[in-house]
Design a protein around this motif. Sequence first.
Motif, PDB file in Angstrom:
ATOM      1  N   ALA A   1       0.825  -1.219   0.000  1.00  0.00           N
ATOM      2  CA  ALA A   1       0.000   0.000   0.000  1.00  0.00           C
ATOM      3  C   ALA A   1       0.852   1.258   0.000  1.00  0.00           C
ATOM      4  CB  ALA A   1      -0.941  -0.010   1.198  1.00  0.00           C
ATOM      5  N   PHE A   2       1.942   1.272   0.769  1.00  0.00           N
ATOM      6  CA  PHE A   2       2.745   2.487   0.907  1.00  0.00           C
ATOM      7  C   PHE A   2       3.974   2.504   0.006  1.00  0.00           C
ATOM      8  CE2 PHE A   2       0.295   2.456   4.862  1.00  0.00           C
ATOM      9  CZ  PHE A   2      -0.217   3.763   4.825  1.00  0.00           C
ATOM     10  N   SER A   3       4.126   1.478  -0.812  1.00  0.00           N
ATOM     11  CA  SER A   3       5.218   1.468  -1.792  1.00  0.00           C
ATOM     12  C   SER A   3       4.749   2.173  -3.069  1.00  0.00           C
ATOM     13  CB  SER A   3       5.621   0.025  -2.108  1.00  0.00           C
ATOM     14  OG  SER A   3       4.594  -0.610  -2.855  1.00  0.00           O
ATOM     15  N   ARG A   4       5.608   2.229  -4.052  1.00  0.00           N
ATOM     16  CA  ARG A   4       5.226   2.849  -5.324  1.00  0.00           C
ATOM     17  C   ARG A   4       4.120   2.073  -6.028  1.00  0.00           C
ATOM     18  NH1 ARG A   4      10.283   0.359  -6.385  1.00  0.00           N
ATOM     19  NH2 ARG A   4      10.270  -1.128  -8.136  1.00  0.00           N
ATOM     20  N   PHE A   5       3.956   0.780  -5.678  1.00  0.00           N
ATOM     21  CA  PHE A   5       2.918  -0.034  -6.313  1.00  0.00           C
ATOM     22  C   PHE A   5       1.513   0.387  -5.869  1.00  0.00           C
ATOM     23  CE2 PHE A   5       6.542  -3.065  -5.386  1.00  0.00           C
ATOM     24  CZ  PHE A   5       7.151  -2.877  -6.619  1.00  0.00           C
ATOM     25  N   GLY A   6       1.428   1.040  -4.714  1.00  0.00           N
ATOM     26  CA  GLY A   6       0.122   1.437  -4.199  1.00  0.00           C
ATOM     27  C   GLY A   6      -0.586   2.454  -5.066  1.00  0.00           C
ATOM     28  N   LYS A   7       0.187   3.187  -5.912  1.00  0.00           N
ATOM     29  CA  LYS A   7      -0.419   4.210  -6.770  1.00  0.00           C
ATOM     30  C   LYS A   7      -1.118   3.618  -7.993  1.00  0.00           C
ATOM     31  CE  LYS A   7       3.090   7.649  -5.493  1.00  0.00           C
ATOM     32  NZ  LYS A   7       4.198   8.505  -6.012  1.00  0.00           N
ATOM     33  N   LEU A   8      -0.824   2.355  -8.295  1.00  0.00           N
ATOM     34  CA  LEU A   8      -1.428   1.738  -9.474  1.00  0.00           C
ATOM     35  C   LEU A   8      -2.949   1.734  -9.361  1.00  0.00           C
ATOM     36  CD1 LEU A   8       0.895  -1.382  -9.949  1.00  0.00           C
ATOM     37  CD2 LEU A   8       0.756   0.626 -11.428  1.00  0.00           C
ATOM     38  N   LYS A   9      -3.606   2.108 -10.463  1.00  0.00           N
ATOM     39  CA  LYS A   9      -5.065   2.152 -10.451  1.00  0.00           C
ATOM     40  C   LYS A   9      -5.621   0.865 -11.043  1.00  0.00           C
ATOM     41  CE  LYS A   9      -8.932   5.227 -11.423  1.00  0.00           C
ATOM     42  NZ  LYS A   9      -9.432   6.392 -12.183  1.00  0.00           N
ATOM     43  N   LEU A  10      -6.689   0.397 -10.455  1.00  0.00           N
ATOM     44  CA  LEU A  10      -7.319  -0.847 -10.894  1.00  0.00           C
ATOM     45  C   LEU A  10      -8.327  -0.537 -11.999  1.00  0.00           C
ATOM     46  CD1 LEU A  10      -7.836  -2.371  -7.340  1.00  0.00           C
ATOM     47  CD2 LEU A  10      -6.053  -2.962  -8.987  1.00  0.00           C
ATOM     48  N   GLY A  11      -7.817  -0.406 -13.205  1.00  0.00           N
ATOM     49  CA  GLY A  11      -8.671  -0.051 -14.344  1.00  0.00           C
ATOM     50  C   GLY A  11      -8.615   1.440 -14.624  1.00  0.00           C
ATOM     51  N   ASN A  12      -9.148   1.843 -15.782  1.00  0.00           N
ATOM     52  CA  ASN A  12      -9.089   3.245 -16.210  1.00  0.00           C
ATOM     53  C   ASN A  12     -10.368   4.020 -15.937  1.00  0.00           C
ATOM     54  OD1 ASN A  12      -6.460   2.867 -17.297  1.00  0.00           O
ATOM     55  ND2 ASN A  12      -7.381   1.851 -19.084  1.00  0.00           N
ATOM     56  N   SER A  13     -11.409   3.346 -15.543  1.00  0.00           N
ATOM     57  CA  SER A  13     -12.689   4.004 -15.316  1.00  0.00           C
ATOM     58  C   SER A  13     -12.807   4.473 -13.871  1.00  0.00           C
ATOM     59  CB  SER A  13     -13.827   3.031 -15.632  1.00  0.00           C
ATOM     60  OG  SER A  13     -13.741   1.894 -14.796  1.00  0.00           O
ATOM     61  N   PRO A  14     -13.752   5.372 -13.566  1.00  0.00           N
ATOM     62  CA  PRO A  14     -13.992   5.761 -12.164  1.00  0.00           C
ATOM     63  C   PRO A  14     -14.584   4.586 -11.393  1.00  0.00           C
ATOM     64  CG  PRO A  14     -15.629   6.753 -13.624  1.00  0.00           C
ATOM     65  CD  PRO A  14     -14.596   6.121 -14.504  1.00  0.00           C
ATOM     66  N   PRO A  15     -14.568   4.628 -10.050  1.00  0.00           N
ATOM     67  CA  PRO A  15     -15.117   3.514  -9.263  1.00  0.00           C
ATOM     68  C   PRO A  15     -16.543   3.159  -9.667  1.00  0.00           C
ATOM     69  CG  PRO A  15     -13.933   5.026  -7.843  1.00  0.00           C
ATOM     70  CD  PRO A  15     -13.969   5.666  -9.192  1.00  0.00           C
ATOM     71  N   GLU A  16     -16.782   1.866  -9.770  1.00  0.00           N
ATOM     72  CA  GLU A  16     -18.098   1.390 -10.213  1.00  0.00           C
ATOM     73  C   GLU A  16     -19.169   1.616  -9.149  1.00  0.00           C
ATOM     74  OE1 GLU A  16     -20.042  -2.717 -12.096  1.00  0.00           O
ATOM     75  OE2 GLU A  16     -17.956  -2.677 -11.438  1.00  0.00           O
ATOM     76  N   PHE A  17     -18.766   1.572  -7.860  1.00  0.00           N
ATOM     77  CA  PHE A  17     -19.713   1.739  -6.759  1.00  0.00           C
ATOM     78  C   PHE A  17     -19.251   2.883  -5.858  1.00  0.00           C
ATOM     79  CE2 PHE A  17     -19.737  -2.751  -7.975  1.00  0.00           C
ATOM     80  CZ  PHE A  17     -21.093  -2.942  -8.232  1.00  0.00           C
ATOM     81  N   ASP A  18     -20.207   3.629  -5.302  1.00  0.00           N
ATOM     82  CA  ASP A  18     -19.843   4.679  -4.357  1.00  0.00           C
ATOM     83  C   ASP A  18     -19.220   4.041  -3.117  1.00  0.00           C
ATOM     84  OD1 ASP A  18     -22.006   4.570  -2.034  1.00  0.00           O
ATOM     85  OD2 ASP A  18     -23.088   4.298  -3.922  1.00  0.00           O
ATOM     86  N   ARG A  19     -18.508   4.862  -2.324  1.00  0.00           N
ATOM     87  CA  ARG A  19     -17.719   4.326  -1.216  1.00  0.00           C
ATOM     88  C   ARG A  19     -18.590   3.612  -0.170  1.00  0.00           C
ATOM     89  NH1 ARG A  19     -14.417   8.060  -0.878  1.00  0.00           N
ATOM     90  NH2 ARG A  19     -12.553   7.064  -1.706  1.00  0.00           N
TER      91      ARG A  19
ATOM     92  N   SER B   1     -14.086  -3.496  -6.707  1.00  0.00           N
ATOM     93  CA  SER B   1     -13.100  -2.438  -6.450  1.00  0.00           C
ATOM     94  C   SER B   1     -12.564  -1.794  -7.723  1.00  0.00           C
ATOM     95  CB  SER B   1     -11.931  -3.001  -5.631  1.00  0.00           C
ATOM     96  OG  SER B   1     -12.372  -3.441  -4.375  1.00  0.00           O
ATOM     97  N   LYS B   2     -13.184  -2.061  -8.819  1.00  0.00           N
ATOM     98  CA  LYS B   2     -12.748  -1.484 -10.098  1.00  0.00           C
ATOM     99  C   LYS B   2     -12.737   0.051 -10.011  1.00  0.00           C
ATOM    100  CE  LYS B   2     -13.860  -1.601 -15.041  1.00  0.00           C
ATOM    101  NZ  LYS B   2     -14.807  -2.123 -16.063  1.00  0.00           N
ATOM    102  N   GLY B   3     -11.640   0.646 -10.491  1.00  0.00           N
ATOM    103  CA  GLY B   3     -11.544   2.100 -10.517  1.00  0.00           C
ATOM    104  C   GLY B   3     -10.817   2.701  -9.332  1.00  0.00           C
ATOM    105  N   ARG B   4     -10.560   1.898  -8.296  1.00  0.00           N
ATOM    106  CA  ARG B   4      -9.845   2.409  -7.117  1.00  0.00           C
ATOM    107  C   ARG B   4      -8.349   2.102  -7.256  1.00  0.00           C
ATOM    108  NH1 ARG B   4     -13.809   3.959  -3.774  1.00  0.00           N
ATOM    109  NH2 ARG B   4     -15.837   2.997  -4.122  1.00  0.00           N
ATOM    110  N   SER B   5      -7.534   2.798  -6.507  1.00  0.00           N
ATOM    111  CA  SER B   5      -6.100   2.499  -6.511  1.00  0.00           C
ATOM    112  C   SER B   5      -5.844   1.301  -5.600  1.00  0.00           C
ATOM    113  CB  SER B   5      -5.291   3.703  -6.020  1.00  0.00           C
ATOM    114  OG  SER B   5      -5.514   3.910  -4.634  1.00  0.00           O
ATOM    115  N   ILE B   6      -4.699   0.660  -5.793  1.00  0.00           N
ATOM    116  CA  ILE B   6      -4.320  -0.457  -4.927  1.00  0.00           C
ATOM    117  C   ILE B   6      -4.241   0.008  -3.479  1.00  0.00           C
ATOM    118  CG2 ILE B   6      -2.339  -1.910  -4.293  1.00  0.00           C
ATOM    119  CD1 ILE B   6      -1.927  -2.498  -7.240  1.00  0.00           C
ATOM    120  N   ARG B   7      -3.675   1.216  -3.263  1.00  0.00           N
ATOM    121  CA  ARG B   7      -3.553   1.746  -1.899  1.00  0.00           C
ATOM    122  C   ARG B   7      -4.930   1.921  -1.252  1.00  0.00           C
ATOM    123  NH1 ARG B   7      -0.106   6.511  -2.341  1.00  0.00           N
ATOM    124  NH2 ARG B   7       1.533   4.904  -2.353  1.00  0.00           N
ATOM    125  N   GLU B   8      -5.860   2.498  -1.998  1.00  0.00           N
ATOM    126  CA  GLU B   8      -7.195   2.733  -1.441  1.00  0.00           C
ATOM    127  C   GLU B   8      -7.885   1.418  -1.117  1.00  0.00           C
ATOM    128  OE1 GLU B   8     -11.414   5.012  -2.509  1.00  0.00           O
ATOM    129  OE2 GLU B   8      -9.863   4.799  -4.051  1.00  0.00           O
TER     130      GLU B   8
END
Length: 484
Positions: A57-75, A320-327
Amino acid sequence: MLYFASGVLFFLALFIFFFTELFYELIEIGSLWVREYFGGFYLWLGILCVFFLIFIAFSRFGKLKLGNSPPEFDRLSWIAMLYSAGMGAGILLRAVQEPVFMFLNSPIETGSTPEVIALEYTFYQWGFTAWAFYGIFALLIAYALFVRKSDILLGTSLPQLKKIKYLSQSVNLLTILTTVFGLVAAIGLGTTQIEGGISHLTSKPAGTLWITILLVFIVCLLAFISAFAGIKKGIKRISNWNIYLTVVLMFFVFFQVDIFNVFSQFFESLYNYIIDFVPLSLALGKYNPGKQFLTDWTYYYWAFWLAWAPFTGIFIARISKGRSIREMILGVLLIPSLGSFFWFSVFGSASFDLIENMNSYNGEFENVFTSLFRFFEAFPLSNFTNIVTIILLISFLVTSVDSAIYVLSMFSDKGKEHPRKKFRLIWAVLILIFSEAIILLGNIKPESDVLTAMQKFLIISSLPFALFTAGIMVLFLRELYKKY
């Protein structure tokens, strides 16, 4: 894969039906062997999963986004769905009984009050480690699905798994079987508690087998209807409803007890849990509750979370589509854990006060299936709150089962995100059959119950997945370093 997995499950269900006592003896022997030789491994695996996810989560890999679209579901819907799928009826099953047990039988001596120790150990068994097991698989599948553009099948989630003949298919089969075993355990425990609540309300002895069998059928039927409707129309709506009703029930108790005391015990227990996390996780020194306690509680819990990890992780990845790995990692590790901690603090603190104000405590909260219903007798509108609890139990079970049906259907339909509805029906029927078999297993001996039977069965069935979990962390980290 579907035919082979269903064949194994059907054969096992028949074996349980016709040779129940023999099956019970076999799992008793097997569980003792696993606990004897792999108990310490479970503890090490748990803490490694937590620190692995924090590192990612706190490494550089945490910034990777899971897909290119916005989150499919609200938080809120996202949190509601992952919490309902990941914990479900368990927080109701143990809300009173577990903190009280820890209060009366302190597993460790740290110098804190018995109340704080009880809550700290309850937090430990329901906190970061449990969600780390889920998070490992959620991370693996979400990365494969939304970054590498692979399918949702666990057996193809890492390139290395495809290189060895039959390994990929074996992993998928293991995932299916482990998912069903963990799910059936939850159904058995949940329906037994519902039956206990109904018996309590009608002033009849708990343990009526035909009622439990009927409840299993109702839960599986409702779960099929929800899974048939899909994630947005069925699973999402019921999950949101679960969270709203859970919060209402918790605050009903919260505003009738010593609020300052609840907050005080919550924050002190949380602080101790974080400070003591490493020695607690490895049972070091004064934090070692003893082999028998670990066997009865912690090893069982870790086995249970591992059994649920494949389908819960896959389901979390799917939503979790659309969220970052960290989130995703921080959301999975922190939000449900803190919610569970406050839940146990409210019910635990209230239970401790009730016991201390009794002239004599006679084990009113000992029974895991009826403790919550007896607890509500101390408050106004007890019949109403008990009915609400029964409805919530059914609803939580339905969301656990429907999300599992959906995930298993994706496995059976070549990893499709929206599996065909015929597969949802097939898995609903298979889960129903196997659940009924386990209910019979739990009732075969007067001294046994579903909880005892599934404790032993899950410890055996989740062992291969525990070993697999250790391997995939190494392989996944290697892939990340090669690519980024």
